[in-house]
Design an enzyme around this catalytic site. Structure first.
Site, short mmCIF file in Angstrom:
data_model
loop_
_atom_site.label_atom_id
_atom_site.label_comp_id
_atom_site.label_asym_id
_atom_site.label_seq_id
_atom_site.Cartn_x
_atom_site.Cartn_y
_atom_site.Cartn_z
N THR A 6 -1.76 -15.01 55.74
CA THR A 6 -2.96 -15.78 55.40
C THR A 6 -2.91 -17.15 56.05
O THR A 6 -1.85 -17.69 56.33
CB THR A 6 -3.10 -15.95 53.86
OG1 THR A 6 -4.25 -16.75 53.59
CG2 THR A 6 -1.88 -16.63 53.25
N ARG A 7 -4.10 -17.68 56.30
CA ARG A 7 -4.21 -19.07 56.74
C ARG A 7 -5.18 -19.80 55.83
O ARG A 7 -5.66 -20.87 56.15
CB ARG A 7 -4.67 -19.14 58.20
CG ARG A 7 -6.05 -18.60 58.48
CD ARG A 7 -6.47 -18.92 59.91
NE ARG A 7 -7.91 -18.94 60.06
CZ ARG A 7 -8.64 -17.89 60.40
NH1 ARG A 7 -8.09 -16.72 60.60
NH2 ARG A 7 -9.94 -18.02 60.55
N HIS B 287 -7.64 -16.83 46.88
CA HIS B 287 -8.57 -16.71 45.76
C HIS B 287 -8.30 -15.38 45.05
O HIS B 287 -7.43 -14.61 45.45
CB HIS B 287 -10.01 -16.82 46.27
CG HIS B 287 -10.31 -18.14 46.93
ND1 HIS B 287 -10.32 -19.33 46.23
CD2 HIS B 287 -10.54 -18.47 48.22
CE1 HIS B 287 -10.58 -20.33 47.07
NE2 HIS B 287 -10.71 -19.83 48.28
N HIS C 266 -8.01 -12.02 47.15
CA HIS C 266 -6.77 -11.72 47.86
C HIS C 266 -5.61 -11.47 46.90
O HIS C 266 -4.72 -10.67 47.18
CB HIS C 266 -6.45 -12.83 48.86
CG HIS C 266 -7.34 -12.78 50.06
ND1 HIS C 266 -8.14 -13.83 50.46
CD2 HIS C 266 -7.60 -11.77 50.93
CE1 HIS C 266 -8.83 -13.47 51.52
NE2 HIS C 266 -8.53 -12.23 51.83
N GLY D 21 -7.07 -6.94 55.85
CA GLY D 21 -8.33 -7.00 55.11
C GLY D 21 -9.52 -7.01 56.05
O GLY D 21 -9.45 -6.50 57.17
N ARG D 22 -10.59 -7.59 55.60
CA ARG D 22 -11.79 -7.70 56.43
C ARG D 22 -11.60 -8.81 57.45
O ARG D 22 -11.08 -9.86 57.13
CB ARG D 22 -13.00 -8.06 55.55
CG ARG D 22 -13.36 -7.02 54.56
CD ARG D 22 -14.27 -7.58 53.48
NE ARG D 22 -15.65 -7.81 53.92
CZ ARG D 22 -16.15 -8.99 54.21
NH1 ARG D 22 -15.42 -10.08 54.13
NH2 ARG D 22 -17.41 -9.09 54.57
N ASP D 23 -12.05 -8.57 58.68
CA ASP D 23 -12.07 -9.59 59.72
C ASP D 23 -10.74 -10.34 59.82
O ASP D 23 -10.71 -11.57 59.90
CB ASP D 23 -13.21 -10.59 59.45
CG ASP D 23 -13.58 -11.38 60.71
OD1 ASP D 23 -13.29 -10.89 61.82
OD2 ASP D 23 -14.15 -12.47 60.58
#
Ligand SMILES: [Zn+2]
Length: 391
Positions: free
Chosen positions: A195-196, A200, A203, A288-290
């Protein structure tokens, strides 16, 4: 001993000189031509040296570069999706010949000696189109490529000094250290999460779905260079700390930092993120998405589809694909488009823009969206930033 997933290519590379060799290299480095590294190149150097980028032993030479750009494979056939390159300008290139040794330095500090096996020019536009799927200068990864020097030099490296990190020191674990940690804990199935962003509820839900079928979770936030408008790593680390201490099982969760810089290469970077996490000892990786995307350059699930371009077993790590998740008031719990049959009106979904605006105004997003503790960290950051205090 718990059997662990083999590193990519079979062997965990180490290019860190120790003891006598370290002193010799440091002494020799003072006599060699110096090549200054950008922050991304310094991140890459450290990851090569620690084995995070196994099987790479240095910056890519001509053949590796061309084959990775064209086919997502290294010479010899091992899958690899991103060029790992060292750029120099025309003047510096003129003073370096194949066969030379050069000193790699970051922020004025000499770190490594590289044996130059290759010196070549590349087609930047082609690299942009193949790797980033766009040649638009507005893309932050493409912009970096265009801004780099015209020449690339490549060859094996020997690191004699680590980059001078002053932050997150207790969270900086090399692949051999995360592997030892997983072994000590007896984790056989370990899922990595890249993650960057602040985490929330959506996730958190995805991570915990994965943890239901794994032994351990490695939360592995990227702390190398990101875009100026991404939330600073120090603020994100505080978010992770409060979230993990309140809501994650201590004996099944590990938090460590990932020293890479973001390239925003979307699909190809998702493959890279997965392969590198395998080197850290993860057996599974969440996509995940994108994933690793930016703007509208990539389709929502392109970073998942790209895994189909590799033969089974080629990557070695198992991707876990997730759809968009949210709290659903009708389900009365977290859900996703895969599991919830209800209409959007029941879903607590907020855009990034909306959330940022709320936090800037000191308003906590709904607790179904963001945990109170995380919201407080972000609001404090926004208020400080708003007041002009450096964060
Ligand atoms: Zn529902």
């Amino acid at each position: 001993m718990t059997a662990q997933i083999p590193p990519h290519g079979g062997t965990l590379v180490t290019r860190i000189a120790r003891g006598h060799e370290r002193e010799e290299l440091a002494t020799k480095a003072r006599t060699l031509t110096c090549v200054p590294l950008s922050s991304r190149e310094a991140s890459d150097l450290e990851m090569i040296a620690t084995g995070a980028m196994s099987p790479l032993t240095g910056f890519m030479g001509h053949d590796a570069y061309e084959q990775v750009v064209d086919t997502m494979h290294l010479p010899g056939g091992i899958a690899w999706s991103l060029p790992v390159t060292l750029a120099v300008d025309e003047a510096l290139a003129g003073s370096i010949s194949v066969g030379d040794e050069v000193t790699l330095e970051a922020d004025g500090a000499p770190l490594a000696v590289m044996e130059v096996t290759d010196k070549f020019k590349r087609d930047k536009r082609k690299e942009a189109l193949e790797v980033y799927r766009t040649d638009a200068e507005a893309h932050p990864g493409v912009a970096k490529v265009y801004a780099q020097g015209e020449w690339l030099i490549g060859g094996p490296v020997r690191l004699f000094a680590r980059p001078g990190h002053t932050d997150f020191l207790e969270f900086r674990l090399d692949p051999e250290e995360t592997r030892a940690l997983f072994r000590d804990k007896g984790w056989r199935r370990v899922v990595g999460f890249q993650t960057r962003n602040p985490i929330h509820r959506a996730h958190e839900y995805i991570q915990k779905c994965a943890l239901e079928v794994a032994d351990g979770l490695l939360v592995h936030p990227l702390v190398g260079e990101t875009k100026a408008d991404d939330i600073p790593a120090a603020v994100r680390m505080e978010c992770y700390r409060v979230l993990l201490s309140g809501y994650y099982p201590k004996d099944r969760t590990a938090l460590s930092v990932f020293p890479a810089a973001m390239r925003y290469a979307g699909p190809r970077e998702a493959i890279f993120h997965a392969l590198v996490r395998k080197n850290y000892g993860c057996t599974h990786f969440i996509v995940g998405r994108d994933h690793a995307g930016v703007g509208d350059y990539y389709g929502t699930f392109d970073a998942q589809y790209i895994f189909d371009e590799f033969e089974p077993g080629e990557l070695g790590i198992t991707p876990l694909f997730f759809d968009h998740s949210f709290f659903c008031r009708a389900c009365e719990g977290m859900a996703s488009y895969k599991t919830c049959p209800h209409d959007a009106e029941h879903h607590v979904i907020l855009s990034g823009t909306k959330v940022r605006a709320m936090l800037r105004d000191g308003i906590e997003p709904p607790h179904e969206f963001t945990r109170h503790e995380v919201a407080q960290v972000l609001i404090t950051h926004m208020l400080r930033k708003g007041a002009g205090t450096p964060s």
